[in-house]
Every structure is written in C-alpha cells, then in structure tokens.
Design a protein around this motif. Structure first.
Motif, PDB file in Angstrom:
ATOM      1  N   GLU B  66       0.863  -1.180  -0.099  1.00  0.00           N
ATOM      2  CA  GLU B  66       0.078  -0.048  -0.033  1.00  0.00           C
ATOM      3  C   GLU B  66       0.839   1.277   0.099  1.00  0.00           C
ATOM      4  N   ARG B  67       0.697   2.057  -1.024  1.00  0.00           N
ATOM      5  CA  ARG B  67       1.406   3.512  -0.898  1.00  0.00           C
ATOM      6  C   ARG B  67       0.407   4.664  -0.981  1.00  0.00           C
ATOM      7  N   ASP B  68       0.081   5.439   0.003  1.00  0.00           N
ATOM      8  CA  ASP B  68      -0.872   6.319  -0.190  1.00  0.00           C
ATOM      9  C   ASP B  68      -0.195   7.744   0.063  1.00  0.00           C
ATOM     10  N   HIS B  72       0.130  10.014   2.952  1.00  0.00           N
ATOM     11  CA  HIS B  72       1.420   9.749   3.596  1.00  0.00           C
ATOM     12  C   HIS B  72       1.280   8.533   4.402  1.00  0.00           C
ATOM     13  N   THR B  73       0.812   7.492   4.004  1.00  0.00           N
ATOM     14  CA  THR B  73       0.966   6.291   4.955  1.00  0.00           C
ATOM     15  C   THR B  73       1.481   5.117   3.514  1.00  0.00           C
ATOM     16  N   ALA B  74       1.969   4.272   4.176  1.00  0.00           N
ATOM     17  CA  ALA B  74       2.742   3.418   3.147  1.00  0.00           C
ATOM     18  C   ALA B  74       2.905   1.653   4.097  1.00  0.00           C
ATOM     19  N   ARG B  75       2.477   0.905   3.319  1.00  0.00           N
ATOM     20  CA  ARG B  75       2.693  -0.347   4.068  1.00  0.00           C
ATOM     21  C   ARG B  75       3.605  -1.325   3.130  1.00  0.00           C
ATOM     22  N   PHE B  76       4.281  -1.937   3.809  1.00  0.00           N
ATOM     23  CA  PHE B  76       5.438  -2.872   2.888  1.00  0.00           C
ATOM     24  C   PHE B  76       5.715  -4.160   3.626  1.00  0.00           C
ATOM     25  N   GLU B  77       5.667  -5.232   2.754  1.00  0.00           N
ATOM     26  CA  GLU B  77       6.185  -6.554   3.273  1.00  0.00           C
ATOM     27  C   GLU B  77       7.356  -7.159   2.804  1.00  0.00           C
ATOM     28  N   ALA B  78       8.090  -7.760   3.623  1.00  0.00           N
ATOM     29  CA  ALA B  78       9.312  -8.137   3.028  1.00  0.00           C
ATOM     30  C   ALA B  78       9.577  -9.598   3.660  1.00  0.00           C
ATOM     31  N   ARG B  79      10.031 -10.463   2.898  1.00  0.00           N
ATOM     32  CA  ARG B  79      10.433 -11.677   3.636  1.00  0.00           C
ATOM     33  C   ARG B  79      11.752 -12.119   3.102  1.00  0.00           C
ATOM     34  N   GLY B  80      12.453 -12.855   3.990  1.00  0.00           N
ATOM     35  CA  GLY B  80      13.908 -13.446   3.652  1.00  0.00           C
ATOM     36  C   GLY B  80      13.812 -14.773   4.261  1.00  0.00           C
ATOM     37  N   LYS B  81      14.953 -15.304   3.418  1.00  0.00           N
ATOM     38  CA  LYS B  81      15.539 -16.717   3.698  1.00  0.00           C
ATOM     39  C   LYS B  81      17.077 -16.712   3.765  1.00  0.00           C
ATOM     40  N   ASP B  82      17.235 -17.403   4.791  1.00  0.00           N
ATOM     41  CA  ASP B  82      18.981 -17.602   5.316  1.00  0.00           C
ATOM     42  C   ASP B  82      19.457 -18.462   3.918  1.00  0.00           C
TER      43      ASP B  82
END
Lengths: 795, 222, 284
Positions: B66-68, B72-82
């Motif tokens: 989400e980027r508004d 002025h709000t943003a929502r971000f998701e991230a995922r990582g794997k070792d």
C-alpha cells in the motif's frame, strides 16, 4: 506358587552392582552411531523452519550436484510408498487420525518437519548439502494452544478432519451404591458440603535422553536389518512391516545398547521410516544420527495439558466426587500412543482416595508443535500432580494438615484388596506405614515448627512443606484390558531360559533395556531359580532375531511382566531337568529334590548338578521317554492385573522471597514397590525418577514463540538440572508384596517422577501462603515465584 | 512480535515523505543490505549480517502493499530466507506520517516473525533486540530529517542515540559506561555496497532494513 | 553438529596470528578457547573461511605482576585465573567471577581474552574488569594500543577490537587489600548469569571508604553502578546502609527480558545482589 529351590534366595534382594555398567558408563560399547556397514551412506534431513505452511517448490538441483551426494529425496518422490506413521490407540471409536507422511508433501505442520532427505557418502557432505536445498514456504496461521485450536474460527491443521479435536473421551464412573454420577454428587455437595475447583497447568517437556536417536538400515542381506536406538524393537518391526508393506519375515530390528529413553524412544518415527525407505531405494546401508538440536525439536515431547479439577466433599473434608476436565496437546500429528498417554491418567486421578463418583473428560487437540507421547509416567504424573495439588490446596482451604486430609480419605490398609471408583483393584498397599515412616525421616513436626517461626519473624527465606501420597498403575498390562481400551497390541512378555551344554545360561528376554539394568536383575532372578552362578548367566535382548518374541519396555513393566516370564521359564527348566536328573539317578522325580543348583535323591548323597543335567540333555544319549533333547524353558506371561506401587514423598523447600529462588532443603521418599530384587537398582530408579519430577517442578519447559519456533532449542535454554542443582534425597521403603505375581514385585521405573513433582510445587506454594500465593505455574522459575509474591501482595 | 517506534522531526510532512521514498537517503541507515533488483513495486535484496562470531546472509524479496501519497501512509512487506537454510524472516511494516506543528510525527509499526536457528538458539532476546535495532534505524532516519539540507551520498551510518526515538526508552539517570554515540559505527557490518536505485523504494528499503536489522540483531544472540 | 569447511591455522606467535588475520580479511575468525565460537560453528550460525587458532601462542598465556598492575594474558584459561594467587590478591572479584563460569570443562578451555573479546552481555568477565578499572591491550598490524575497559565494551558482542586485531592482555591496577565478591544468580549451576554483580570494596576505620560495583546482564554490556558507588562512600557495612545504597543499582540500566526473567525481575535482582555482593565484599 511353587518354589523351585529350598535354599534361601541368594541373589534376589541383593545389592548387586550392574553387569552392564562398565561398558555403558565408559561408552565402550556398540551404540547405534558406532555401527557401520560396508558402503554405508549418510542421511541428513532438510527440516522446515516454519511451523505451518504449504510447500511450494522444493529445489534440489544444487544439492544433488554437491560433493558426495548420492540422492536427494522429497516428499513427492516418496508419496506412493511412505504410507503413514501409525497410531495404535483409538481412545474413542470416532478418534480422528490424520495421515502422517514421514516426509511432508504439501504441507508442513510443525517446525522441524522433514521436507527433504539428503543421502551422501559422508555425514559432513550430507550436512553441507542440506543447506543447498531451497524450499519455498507459503505461511499459514499458526495455532499454538489447545484453547485457540478449539476456538471458533481457528485455523484447522488437518482440513479433511474439519476440526483440531482428535477425540473427546468421557469416562463416567461411580461406585456401587453411590447416589448417582458425579454431577449428582457435586450437586449434593454444593448444598450440604463443599465444591472446590482448581485449574492446573502441565507444561510441555522434552524427554532429553542422553543418547540422541540414531539408526542404520542395511538392506543388502536376505533380511532388511534396522539397528535403531529404540525402546521398542519388536513393536517397531511389526509396525514397519504393516506400514511400509515390507514382509515381516524379511525384517530384523535390533536395538543395540540404548542410552536412555524415558518413553522418548517409545515411538515409530519418521526418521526410521525414511532410513528404511531410502536404504531400500538405494540398495545400500544408510545411517541417520540426529543432532541434539534436532532431537530437542522433533523427538516427541511429553505432558502438555490444561487441567480443571472439581472436587466434591463433605464439610469435614471427606471427599465424595471428582470431575476432571483435560485438554491434551497432541502436537501436529497423532503419535504412536497419541491420546492414549493422557488416557492412562484416567485411572489415576482418583489416586489412593475413596470417591463415590468420578468423571474423566479428555479432549485431545492438534497444534502446530512437535507431537507428544509417553514421557516417564505417561499420563500418570499428570494425574498425580492434579490430585495431589488439589488435596494440598483443599487442605489449606479447610485449615487442615495436608497429611491428615490424606489419611481421612485414603484406602486403609485393612481394606485391601480394594476396587477403586475407576474400576481397578489395588491388590495391596499400606499408606499408613509409608506415611509414618516418611514423617519420621523427614522430621515433620520440627520442620512445621521452624516454618511457623520463620513466618513469625518474617524471615525473607521462608520454609514450605509439600506432600505427595501417590500410587501408580504399572506393569503394563493385561492384554484383555488393553483390548478393551482399543489399544492395538497386548501387554504380555516372553522369556527363554536356556541351559547351555557347559552349564552356562542364556536368558533371552523380550524386554528391551535402555538403562534399567535388566541384565543384572534377570541374572539375579535366574541365578536363584536355577542355582547357577550370577556370572555364568548372559541376558540377551533387543534383537528380534535373538529375542524373537517380546513387547518391549515402557510403563514400568519389565520386572513385573518380563521378570516373571524369566521366573516361569526357569521353573520349566528346573521341572524338565528334574525329570532328566531323576532318570540319571535312577529314581522317581518325586524323590528328587533341587537345592543349591543340584538334584539329589532324598535321603541319600546321590546327586547331579544342573550342569551335568544340561550336558546330558545336549548329548541326548540316554533321555527318558517323551523328553526332548536340550534343556530350555519358554514362558510368555500375560499379567492379569496392573501392579500398584505407592509411596509418600515429603519435600521441604526454602524460598528466598527476595529473588524467588526455590531450593530443596530436604526430600524424603518412602516407596513401597513390593519385593525388591536389587536395592541398588531400585535406588537408582528412585533417584532418577525423583530428579526428573523435580526438573518439571522447577526447571524444564519446552517453550515456543509466536511463530511456532521452539526457543528452548538447546540445553542453554532447556534447563535439565545437574547433580549440582539437586538435593541429596533420603530414600526408604516399606515392603508390601504384590499378591499378583510370584515374586511379589511391583514396578519402580516411573514412580519417582510420578510422586515428586507435586511434592515440590506443594512445598513452594505452602511456603508462600502467607504472601497470598495459592498457585504458581510450573516450572517454578525464580521469576514466576517472585512475580507470584508481588501479585499476592497486591491482593 | 509487534514493535512500535515513533519520532518527530522538524521537517514537513512532504519532505519527510520524500525522504522515505529516497533509497539513497534511507539505505545508508542499515549496513549490510544490498538491493539487487527492482521491478515495479517489488524488489529483491540481500542482507549480509555479521556480528560477533555470527554471520548469516538473508536473501529476500519485498513489495509495497500500500502506498498512499495523499495520506502519507505506506505498508510494505518483506520476507527473506537465510541462504544456508537457517530460517526465515518476515516483516510487515506500516509507516504513517502526520503533521505535528511545523514538523512531522512518524509512526512505524513493524510486525516481525523470525523462524529457525536464530530464534531457537538466540537465548530469547529477540523482542528486546529487535526493538532496539529498529530504534537505532529510525533514529538514523530521524537524524537525517533533522539535518536534511545535506544531500546524501551513500555514506557510513551516523550515530543515532538510542534515546532518540524517545517514546520507548527512558533517559538514563546515570550514565552507563558504554558508548551510545558510537553505537552504529561499532555495529558496522561487512559489505556495505549500496547501489543507487529508484527513489520510490524508500519505504521498501525501510522494511528490508527492518528485516535486515532485526535478523542481524537477533543473530547476535548466540 | 558438523561445521562448514574452513582453513585452519595455528600460529605460534602473536605477530604471525596478526598477519594471518590481516591476510584473510573479514572471512576469518580467531579461535581462543572455542567455548563461544565452536558452538556457533557447529550450529552453522557462521561459516568463516579461515580460523586462526591462538592455542599455540604461548606469549599470550599467563598471569604476572608488573609493578602495581596485574597482567593476565588473553589466552589464560578461566581455571588458571581462578586458581591464581596473584589474581586473588590483586583482583579478588575477578578471581571469584572466573570460578563461576559455566562448569569445569568450560573453565579449562575457555579463556579470559576470548570471553572479553566476545563481549556476551551475560558473560562474567567484563563486569569485574570494568569495576576494577582495567585496560585491554590490543595487537594489530599497526602495533599495540591500550583501551580502557570503559571504552572497550561498546554493545552486544561488540568491542573496540578491530577486525584485524587480537586481544593481547588484560591489565588491572592492583586492588590489594580490597574485599571483593561476585554474586551470580542462575537457575541451574552452569547457566549464563541471569544477573550478576561484581563488587570491590575498600573499608577504612570500619566504614566503606570506596566501592566499585559493576553489573552483568543488565544491559547490552556490563555497566558500572555509579550511583551505588557514590552512595556507599562513608557508609557502614551494615545491612541497612548497604540496602539503601543498593536500591539504586538498576538506575540507568536497560535489562533484557527473556524466559529467565523480565526487566522488572532483573531490576529487582540487581538491587538484591548488589546488597549481597557489597556486604560480602566488605566482610571479606
């Protein structure tokens, strides 16, 4: 029962040092991981780090190309042949048992579940290659508590089941002449008596045996041989055959020396299935030895129950009714015994007390955690904890001494044999004697006086006294009862006693020792029965090719059932030997006596030794008609009842109210385990058992974080106490022989654990009653104790 | 676990929003991270984390959910794997900017899940460590906004006093003997290659930083 | 439990060790007693390409007196530190702390230098060194430099040691005549400190002339409890007086919360253990 010898017992009852100890303690023996086979390959497991997810791609290419790697196998590869891991106990007719593949195919349901298997030429290369397997996980919501699992709208672990509840078992008991069931009794008490309710928590524990699990499968011979550090080689063989479609006669299972089990190696494991499947597929011996981290994470856990107890009693403290409601956490899949473990507790919540009515209501529930199963006591420590905490709490409520409340309600010595409300007949017992002895050894009155004194001067270190008067049901188990409970196997045990031509003895037992000292105890029993030297007896076990029949070791059954099979088999040897000896002595068997290892014609000095008879039976030159050559006896014993050891444990603790530290000041146990074969072994079992119970009370807990990761993943955080943390125990015994077997023995393997946990917790709570504390959740960490004091002050 | 951080800066909401969308500004606040590719609202990156004896590398992806710009709000998701299979890390980050007088109040809410070895063997310090770590990160951002006249080439992260994010850390009443001011320098991790990427991935970088920093911190706990 | 592959070097001099470290760059780890590094390697939480083992660098080992300074080589084991007469005399609290580390096996392999360089907030070595105003001597490509303990412990597992530097020795000004006590709180015997307090006390004429108190595991590094130290000056070594001073022990600290204790509990422990440690140190 017939005595086989007139001479007084020389071995049974004697403090014999154990034959097996030198090799076990120095480690110079064949542990499974020490074994190797020509061309052997090594297995390493790729395990899911996440607790609940669907599996996307499993990318094995890089791993397949890594140095030394022979094969990488995924769940998809094994889907058609891996079947499902077995559950052998349907606690209800409609128990829901989800399929459990050894290698996950579509979904992982607990952190640590196997998603791929790497096979390589060396253990190091296998370990290197598992890092190269790349698995995509699509996370699903994680369910970590049975209450959440049962709530409306909970994520369902096994969608095909439509629920996270595996079974709901309700057992309603009432004694003959009771006014009604437990609801009626509680109703009455609510008007004229007392209704007392408590909730307790049984935390999740990890059996933490010293030797991690290890297995080696060699498929290259005529029989597939699986060596595994298991408690149950016989059961494992049958279940491997049934589950994997291998012909049972083509399978041999060997438990070499096994370094501890405590119920934790009473399992049919994914790792064993995988090892057999992979070895068979590759046509080469394959070995898998788990790391300690893997062991803590995936080898089955124990306990894990929410308990609610409702007590109905008269105003004077006479108990009338008991209602028990349990939620037992099964983990992600149903294990071998599954719901059977808490079900065993069903018969023990009523304990040593006389109730008119009793209900046991159990729900077994799935969560995204490692599966649970038997752990030292298997259902009975949980039950004893519940009832013994309840009795101490109720005593406080009444302002009565906790021992006095017990005595008011327990089965009196003269009332034995006594059939409890749960329908078990306790053959013998003497709670009065054990308690009196314990009180004396403990210095009960002096310690109560000191407690009062410390309270008066508001000493920052307070003293508490906890009581546990337990009984337990062991010597599992009469097969017909197991059948009635819908357990899939029986509870017999088998022994062969073989006189070798040179007069030495082989005792072949279906029991499967993993630290209990059977080799020593069975030698003592056989030595007395046969009149043969203790050191001339070899006890063989654990190999289905050698000990062909057996039901293995758990449930404190080996002496009561397995030991009795040795007695019975030895009797048959003596009977046959007597006939042969009589023939050799040209007398009638009725005129022949057996004593001190020799057969003699009564009233003369003519005699033949057992060794001479054995050789004669081997040579077979002149045997009486109808007598077959060789001198052996075989017996399979199915007990007709459980055995009921009991005891009184008293614990005094000092609680440092400034830091919450609980220190055991004195621990006294007086146990009645019937006749004692080897006091030294019994001491060891009591010590070890008590320590594991103390560990539950004060130190151990398997903790998961909100992602479903086991955060007590090493011994840094999973606190197994050492000798430095434990008190010196005062142990003693009373001896009320069992009336249900020839030696009069009861089991002892689990008794210490069953008894001790409530004794310790009761003591700590007792110390802090003046601080407004009436319960502390286990383990009683200093943090929790301190917090309880702060919270109590606020009340 | 959910972690909250708030801070206020003298810059305007628009300026603050600009910064958050400027990877060049934001990226230097978290050492060890490398953005390797971008594609629309998605990006991929690597975080190399080294602290004390522990050294792990997470490969991850992230995207704007989400980027508004209006609100002025943003929502971000991230995922990582070792990369060696030691576990996964997942973060959902929501940033909300609101006017506070002449300045801007920034609220960062991070929902974080770490699995595998760091959680198994981390001796249980994840919550505290994550909290502190994000505080450091946002402290650095806050600093930038406090002296945001300077253009920001990729440079070593500057000190963020741990008490800067203010909301959750009490001011010490007695000076502890360690060095808060030099903390981030001391936390310098290997590999700080920070390629310039499209400006609009600022908040994305923030989330990746959260994952990175978080996993980095918890990995310090052996 | 099998580490990833690495190249192994066992130099015999400090210079050689420094050189090897510089050559390997950031892909190397220094191995002292291995009690912290080896578990990390076995768990594969790290996979350095090079391991430089200091076990054969004899010049880093040993305890000696250098004028008014106690000097302990970085590779001196905890067991040696605990057994040393010189340490007991000059730095009593350090001697006590070394004796509480883990268990005998760990104490015979683990080293004071390794523990200090590792800077685990729950480790027992930093607090006594900090309390006694010690200095750390560090060797690198540029030669040696000395860092006061106050500046050495920077954060969790973070010290002033550069990637290419090796800890050479610990220098502690003599506190001969001072009492010392290390009060360590654990649930099981061999556990990391949940909280611990290092106290060194100088009494004069029946009252406390000077006190040095440092806390273990009340923050990301060991910290001096300066408020307590100030409050103890001139105080009677009585339960009441010390209790009042110790009440400030947790000020300015940010203790961790974990399964062994939350921050509140640790703050409470800090005050209780500080009182007990100071009283013991004053009495000893």
């Amino acid at each position: 029962m017939t005595a086989t010898t007139d001479a007084p017992a020389m071995e049974v009852g004697r403090d014999r040092r154990r034959k097996e100890d030198r090799r076990l303690i120095t480690g110079r023996t064949r542990w499974t991981d020490n074994l190797s086979a020509p061309g052997m390959l090594h297995i390493a497991m790729v395990r899911s780090p996440v607790a609940h997810a669907t599996i996307g791609a499993v990318n094995v290419k890089a791993a397949q190309e890594a140095s030394g790697v022979v094969a990488v196998v995924t769940g998809a590869d094994l889907a058609d042949e891996q079947g499902t891991l077995p559950n052998v106990w349907s606690i209800t007719p409609d128990q829901k048992v989800p399929p459990h593949p050894s290698v996950a195919v579509d979904t992982v349901r607990f952190a640590g579940e196997v998603v791929a298997v790497v096979v390589a030429r060396s253990a190091a290369e296998a370990r290197d290659a598992i890092e190269l397997v790349d698995v995509d996980y699509d996370d699903l919501p994680v369910v970590l508590d049975t209450r959440d699992a049962l709530a409306d709208g909970a994520t369902i672990l096994h969608p095909d089941l439509g629920t996270n509840e595996s079974a709901h078992l309700v057992l309603d008991f009432q004694t003959e002449g009771a006014a009604g069931n437990v609801d009626a009794v509680i109703e009455t008490a609510s008007k004229d008596g007392i209704v007392f309710e408590r909730e307790y928590e049984q935390q999740r524990l990890i059996p933490a045996f010293m030797e991690p699990r290890s297995m080696l499968c060699d498929p290259t011979g005529e029989q597939i041989v699986l060596w595994s550090a298991t408690q149950i080689p016989h059961v494992l063989r049958v279940l491997l055959a049934l589950s994997l479609g291998v012909s049972e006669s083509k399978l041999r299972v060997v438990a070499p020396d096994v370094g501890g089990g405590f119920g934790g190696k009473l399992q049919v494991t994914p790792e064993e299935f995988i090892t057999v499947l992979v070895a068979r597929r590759l046509g080469k011996p394959c070995k898998y030895t788990e790391t300690r981290s893997e062991s803590l994470m995936v080898a089955h856990h124990g306990r894990a129950q929410h308990q609610k107890l409702t007590l109905a009693a008269k105003k004077d403290g006479t108990v009338t009714g008991l209602k028990v409601e349990l939620e037992a956490d099964m983990g992600a899949y149903l294990s071998l015994l599954g719901g059977g473990t808490p079900t065993l507790g069903a018969f023990m919540f009523n304990a040593i007390y006389k109730f008119d009515a009793y209900r046991f209501d159990l729900r077994t529930v799935f969560t995204n955690k490692a599966w649970t199963d038997a752990y030292r006591g298997a259902g009975r420590p949980e039950a004893t904890f519940g009832i013994e905490r309840l009795m101490d709490d109720f005593a406080h409520e009444l302002g009565m001494d906790p021992l006095e409340l017990r005595e008011k309600n327990w089965i009196r010595h003269e009332e034995f044999p006594f059939t409890t409300v749960a329908g078990l007949e306790y053959d013998s017992g003497n709670y009065e004697a054990a308690t009196a002895k314990a009180k004396e050894l403990f210095g009960y009155d002096e310690l109560r006086a000191e407690q009062a004194e410390r309270r008066d001067r508001k000493d920052p270190v307070q003293l508490g006294i906890g009581v546990s008067t337990y009984t337990e049901m062991c010597g599992l188990a009469p097969s017909r009862i197991l059948g009635a409970l819908s357990y899939a196997a029986g509870g017999w045990e088998h022994a062969s006693v073989r006189m070798l031509p040179t007069g030495k003895v082989e005792v072949i037992t279906g029991s499967s020792a993993h630290g209990q000292g059977h080799e020593t105890a069975w030698s003592q029993i056989a030595a007395d029965a046969l009149g043969v030297d203790f050191d001339d007896i070899e006890v063989l076990h654990g190999d289905t090719a050698v000990a062909s029949r057996g039901m293995d070791t758990y449930g404190s059954r080996s002496l009561v059932v397995g030991g009795m099979a040795v007695v019975a088999a030895a009797e048959k040897v003596v009977e046959k030997a007597k006939v042969i000896a009589a023939h050799m002595l040209e007398a009638s068997p009725d005129d022949v006596d057996f004593a001190g290892g020799a057969f003699s014609v009564r009233g003369t000095d003519q005699a033949k030794s057992m060794a001479e008879v054995a050789f004669a039976a081997f040579a077979a030159h002149d045997l009486p008609d109808g007598v077959e050559p060789t001198l052996e006896g075989d017996a399979t014993i199915d007990p007709n009842t459980f055995s009921y050891p009991h005891g009184t444990h008293l614990c005094a603790v000092e609680v440092d109210t400034e830091t919450g530290q609980v220190t055991i000041r004195k621990y006294v146990c007086v146990d009645d385990i019937g006749k004692v074969v080897n006091p030294l072994i019994v001491e060891g079992q009591v010590h070890g058992g008590v320590v594991q119970g103390i560990a539950q009370a004060l130190f151990e807990e398997a903790v998961y974080d909100e992602s479903g990761t086991l955060v007590t993943g090493s011994f840094t955080d999973y606190l197994v106490p050492s000798a430095a943390d434990l008190p010196t125990m005062v142990t003693d015994r009373t001896e009320t022989p069992a009336t249900t077997n020839p030696l009069g023995v009861k089991g002892v393997g689990e008794a210490g654990t069953i008894a001790s946990t409530p004794a310790v917790v009761n003591a700590a709570v007792d110390a802090l009653r003046p601080y407004g504390v009436d319960d502390i959740t286990m383990p009683l960490s200093p943090q929790r104790v301190w917090r309880a004091i702060q919270d109590g002050a606020d009340r | 676990m959910e972690l909250q951080h708030r801070f206020t800066v003298p810059a305007s909401v628009d300026t603050t929003w600009e910064l958050f969308n400027d990877l060049e500004q934001v990226a230097p606040c978290f050492p060890g991270a490398t953005l390797t590719s971008t594609d629309g609202d998605d990006f991929a990156g690597t975080v190399k984390v080294k602290l004390g004896p522990i050294s792990l590398q997470y490969n991850g992806t992230g995207s704007f959910v989400e980027r508004d710009a209006a609100n002025h709000t943003a929502r971000f998701e991230a995922r990582g794997k070792d990369k060696r299979g030691n576990g996964t890390a997942k973060a959902a980050v929501r940033t909300v900017l609101s006017a506070a007088g002449d300045g801007t109040a920034v609220e960062v809410t991070t929902d974080l899940a770490i699995t595998g070895k760091p959680a198994q063997f981390g001796r249980g310090l994840m919550q505290d460590v994550s909290d502190k770590l994000l505080a450091t990160f946002v402290g650095c951002l806050s600093d930038k906004l406090n002296d945001n006249d300077q253009p920001a080439p990729a440079r070593q992260p500057t000190a963020g006093q741990p008490s800067k994010p203010a909301a959750n850390e009490p001011a010490p009443q007695q000076p502890p003997s360690r060095r808060p001011a030099e903390k981030i320098d001391a936390l310098d991790l290997g590999l700080t290659v920070l390629p310039v990427l499209a400006r609009r991935f600022g908040p994305a970088a923030l989330a990746l930083a959260a994952v990175a920093a978080l996993t980095w911190w918890l990995l310090r706990r052996r | 439990m099998i580490p990833a592959r690495f190249d192994y070097h066992a130099p015999t001099t400090l210079d050689e060790a420094v050189r090897l470290l510089a050559e390997a760059g950031d892909e190397a780890k220094v191995l002292a007693g291995g009690q912290s590094l080896l578990p990390v390697l076995r768990l594969r939480l790290a996979a350095p390409e090079v391991v430089v083992d200091l076990g054969r660098v004899d010049e880093l080992r040993g305890v000696r007196e250098d004028g008014d300074t106690l000097v302990i080589g970085a590779m001196t084991s905890h067991a040696e530190v605990a057994a040393s007469d010189a340490v007991r005399r000059h730095a009593r609290v350090l001697s006590e702390a070394a004796a509480t580390v883990a268990d005998p096996q760990v104490r015979h392999r683990g080293t004071i230098g390794g523990a200090i360089a590792h800077a685990d907030p729950a480790g027992d070595m930093p607090a006594p060194v900090l309390a006694l105003g010690g200095e750390l001597v560090v060797g690198g490509p540029g030669g040696r430099r000395t860092v006061p303990a106050d500046d050495f412990f920077e954060d969790l597992f973070t010290t002033a040691l550069g990637d290419d530097e090796i800890l050479v020795e610990v220098r502690i000004p003599s506190h001969q005549g001072w009492g010392g006590h290390y009060a360590k709180f654990t649930r099981v015997a061999q556990q990391w400190s949940i909280v611990a307090v290092a106290a060194a006390v100088r009494t004069e004429g029946g009252s406390i002339a000077e006190a040095k108190v440092a806390l273990t595991n009340m923050g990301s590094t060991a910290v001096r409890a300066t408020a307590v130290e100030q409050a103890l000056v001139g105080a009677e070594p009585s339960d009441e007086a010390v209790r009042a001073a110790a009440a400030q022990a947790a000020e300015g600290t940010s203790p961790p919360s974990d399964i062994n204790g939350d921050a509140d509990f640790r703050r409470n422990l800090a005050t209780v253990l500080t009182r007990r440690a100071v009283l013991a140190a004053a009495g000893s």
